[in-house]
Design a protein around this motif. Structure first.
Motif, short mmCIF file in Angstrom:
data_model
loop_
_atom_site.label_atom_id
_atom_site.label_comp_id
_atom_site.label_asym_id
_atom_site.label_seq_id
_atom_site.Cartn_x
_atom_site.Cartn_y
_atom_site.Cartn_z
N MET A 51 -0.16 0.19 -7.88
CA MET A 51 0.85 -0.84 -8.13
C MET A 51 2.13 -0.51 -7.33
O MET A 51 2.06 -0.26 -6.15
N TRP A 52 3.29 -0.48 -8.00
CA TRP A 52 4.55 -0.15 -7.30
C TRP A 52 5.02 1.27 -7.65
O TRP A 52 6.17 1.62 -7.41
N HIS A 53 4.16 2.09 -8.23
CA HIS A 53 4.59 3.42 -8.67
C HIS A 53 4.97 4.30 -7.48
O HIS A 53 4.50 4.12 -6.36
N ALA A 54 5.84 5.27 -7.77
CA ALA A 54 6.46 6.07 -6.71
C ALA A 54 5.51 7.09 -6.09
O ALA A 54 5.65 7.45 -4.93
N LEU A 55 4.57 7.63 -6.88
CA LEU A 55 3.64 8.66 -6.41
C LEU A 55 4.36 9.91 -5.95
O LEU A 55 3.94 10.60 -5.02
N PRO A 107 0.84 -1.21 0.00
CA PRO A 107 0.00 0.00 0.00
C PRO A 107 0.87 1.25 0.00
O PRO A 107 1.95 1.26 0.59
N PRO A 108 0.42 2.31 -0.64
CA PRO A 108 1.19 3.57 -0.62
C PRO A 108 1.13 4.22 0.75
O PRO A 108 0.26 3.92 1.57
N LEU A 109 2.07 5.11 0.99
CA LEU A 109 2.10 5.86 2.25
C LEU A 109 1.09 7.01 2.13
O LEU A 109 1.19 7.85 1.24
N ARG A 110 0.15 7.02 3.03
CA ARG A 110 -0.89 8.04 3.02
C ARG A 110 -0.89 8.80 4.35
O ARG A 110 -0.33 8.33 5.34
N PHE A 111 -1.57 9.95 4.39
CA PHE A 111 -1.51 10.82 5.56
C PHE A 111 -2.91 11.31 5.93
O PHE A 111 -3.67 11.77 5.07
N GLU A 112 -3.21 11.20 7.21
CA GLU A 112 -4.47 11.75 7.73
C GLU A 112 -4.39 13.27 7.67
O GLU A 112 -3.42 13.88 8.13
N PRO A 113 -5.39 13.92 7.09
CA PRO A 113 -5.34 15.39 7.01
C PRO A 113 -5.24 16.03 8.40
O PRO A 113 -6.00 15.69 9.30
N ILE A 120 11.71 4.02 -1.92
CA ILE A 120 13.04 3.40 -2.05
C ILE A 120 13.14 2.12 -1.24
O ILE A 120 13.68 1.11 -1.71
N THR A 121 12.61 2.11 -0.03
CA THR A 121 12.79 0.96 0.85
C THR A 121 11.78 -0.15 0.59
O THR A 121 12.09 -1.33 0.84
N VAL A 122 10.59 0.18 0.09
CA VAL A 122 9.53 -0.82 -0.02
C VAL A 122 9.10 -1.09 -1.45
O VAL A 122 8.85 -2.25 -1.80
N ARG A 123 9.04 -0.06 -2.28
CA ARG A 123 8.39 -0.20 -3.58
C ARG A 123 9.36 -0.31 -4.76
O ARG A 123 9.05 -0.93 -5.77
N LEU A 124 10.53 0.29 -4.64
CA LEU A 124 11.44 0.38 -5.77
C LEU A 124 11.95 -0.98 -6.23
O LEU A 124 12.13 -1.21 -7.43
#
Length: 511
Positions: free
Chosen positions: A262-266, A193-199, A241-245
């Motif tokens: 997918m594995w995209h950097a976002l 899962p991508p890294l997301r942030f609570e507003p 870099i650490t998880v998706r690359l």
């Protein structure tokens, strides 16, 4: 003399050129230099209907950046205004500005707007330092080529900046590992899962402002979870870099139902805003590659090179061409396409599952990866003959990382070939066969990817062949199209006529 600096919403970096021009002066000079940031409601509503999450991202990032500047000692005015001109003139008068210093905007229309204002002070442009190539350097490079192709530009950039180089030889003894990065999806893929942030409170206030002021927009607002500060953007870079690359490359062209990223950097929204700098992103990825060589966590060179090519190659190439081409580049329409944009681009309600999935994802997140944009959305617009300017405007409105410099070249040039080949070497047109190979979307679709005519025929099929037939004379001048035009010439005339008739009928009731 009072020098003031106006920082635009995509220049959110303390090292940006206008701020740097003050910071490099006398000690503490920045503490007495007025700095302006403006939220313009007029710009958000009069030019186009933007994705709500794009508005939240930019305005929240601006508000957070204003606090960062204040924390560093800058004298900052942050204003929410009906339009840029009103807010700018009021600030100039209040602060007694005699010289307005600005980093050159990335988008040419905005720079033209500013230059046509009759301001009561001098306007001083500082060259834009948010890209790896200056406008002058790109123009000098371009003079040496009749055709401005990405591969030549990318190789020159690698050498100039000494990125993934072993002396004069590219690391791995090849410039490009793209053929290793085109695997179709398979069962069992499990992207992280991508890294997301609570507003936070500031972001929530931006969301509340948009709702209370009933600003018209597109897409979902409540699901916003993008990074809005440099610290958060750096965390996204680190997670990539650490998880998706490690697994980024092989499936970067694949499209899978339920897997938005997918594995995209976002990272593109943050690089384009200025929260991250292209060189620091490239350096971090390259350093990780070298640091992990020979370990269990070693990174695949094809993944590393493929990502770096997107930043050092594609991003710089798009911006360079945008500045190099004439100002009317965005108005080109080489094929003469005039069909209106179907309503389902805004609603996502279409029987074509590939478009439905991508448009629904865009509505929810403001994001779709490069193959979804190029080979689904732009491909459909191209072969269906949709108006290039309407299509480009939708892309600009819908995507969270979109700006004029991004979308003019990407959509008008790469996606729609509306420039007649100034950018791309051939139109990126494809039938349902490509979509069926690179996605699982066709399995959940009421249309059949192998059928060319009839009720179950996929529109990508009959539009594809109709496109080739409509523009055969123009396309035959593009050398890379000869093979497929040979297939067109050998096609059963009755089948071709049926497909062309079905393509014409579809526009009466788009679905």
């Amino acid at each position: 003399m009072t020098v003031g600096i106006w920082v635009l919403g995509d220049q959110l970096w303390q090292g940006q050129a206008a701020l740097a021009s003050i910071a490099e002066g006398a000690v503490d000079q920045h503490r007495t230099t007025p700095v302006l940031l403006l939220e313009s409601r007029g710009h958000a509503t009069q030019t186009r209907t933007y994705h709500y999450q794009k508005l939240v991202l930019i305005w929240s990032a601006m508000r957070h950046f204003a606090e960062t500047l204040r924390g560093a000692g800058w004298s900052v005015t942050y204003a929410r205004v009906p339009d840029f001109e009103t807010g700018l003139r009021d600030w100039i008068e209040v602060e007694g500005i005699t010289e307005l210093r600005m980093m050159e905007p990335s988008d040419r229309p905005f720079q033209a707007f500013l230059e046509h204002l009759d301001l009561p002070c001098k306007l001083q442009w500082i060259p834009n330092n948010h890209f790896l190539w200056s406008r002058t350097d790109f123009a000098d490079w371009a003079k040496g080529y009749k055709q401005l192709r990405l591969e030549n530009f990318y190789r020159e950039g690698r050498k100039r900046l000494n990125v993934l180089m072993d002396g004069k030889v590219p690391v791995g003894e090849a410039w490009n590992f793209d053929k290793q990065n085109r695997k179709p999806p398979k069962t069992g893929l499990n992207p992280p899962p991508p890294l997301r942030f609570e507003p936070d409170a500031m972001t929530q206030q931006v969301m509340a402002d948009i709702q209370s002021e009933a600003i018209p927009g597109f897409g979902d607002l409540e699901t916003f979870d993008w990074a809005v500060t440099r610290e958060q953007a750096l965390a996204v870079l680190e997670q990539f870099i650490t998880v998706r690359l490690k697994t980024f490359g092989p499936y970067q062209d694949a499209m899978v139902t339920g897997e938005d990223t997918m594995w995209h950097a976002l990272l593109s929204p943050y690089i384009n805003l200025g929260l991250l700098q292209p060189r620091e992103v490239i350096d971090a990825v390259e350093a990780a590659y070298h640091d992990r060589l020979g370990t269990a966590e070693a990174l695949d060179l094809a993944s590393v090179e493929g990502f770096i090519r997107q930043v050092l190659g594609w991003r710089e190439y798009m911006y360079g061409l945008y500045q190099y081409f004439d100002a009317d580049y965005g108005q080109q329409n080489w094929f003469g396409h005039q069909q209106p944009l179907p309503e389902f681009f805004w609603t996502g309600e279409t029987r074509m599952n590939c478009l439905h999935q991508t448009l629904d994802q865009t509505r929810r997140t403001g994001y779709a990866h490069h193959i979804q944009r190029l080979m689904l959305l732009a491909n459909f617009a191209l072969i269906a003959g949709l108006d290039p300017q309407e299509t480009e405007s939708w892309f600009h409105s819908a995507f969270i990382d979109a700006y004029d410099w991004v979308m003019q070249t990407n959509v008008i040039g790469m996606g729609l070939f509306a420039d007649g080949g100034k950018l791309a070497s051939k139109p990126y047109a494809a039938s349902a066969n490509y979509i069926n190979k690179m996605s699982d979307y066709c399995k959940g679709c009421g249309y059949k990817p192998k059928e060319k005519v009839g009720e179950k025929a996929c529109p990508f099929n009959y539009f594809y062949w109709d496109f080739l037939a409509r523009h055969r004379d123009k396309l035959k001048k593009q050398g890379r199209m000869n093979l497929i035009l040979g297939q067109l010439d050998r096609m059963d005339p009755e089948l071709l006529a049926q497909m062309r008739s079905q393509a014409a009928a579809w526009h009466q009731t788009p679905s």
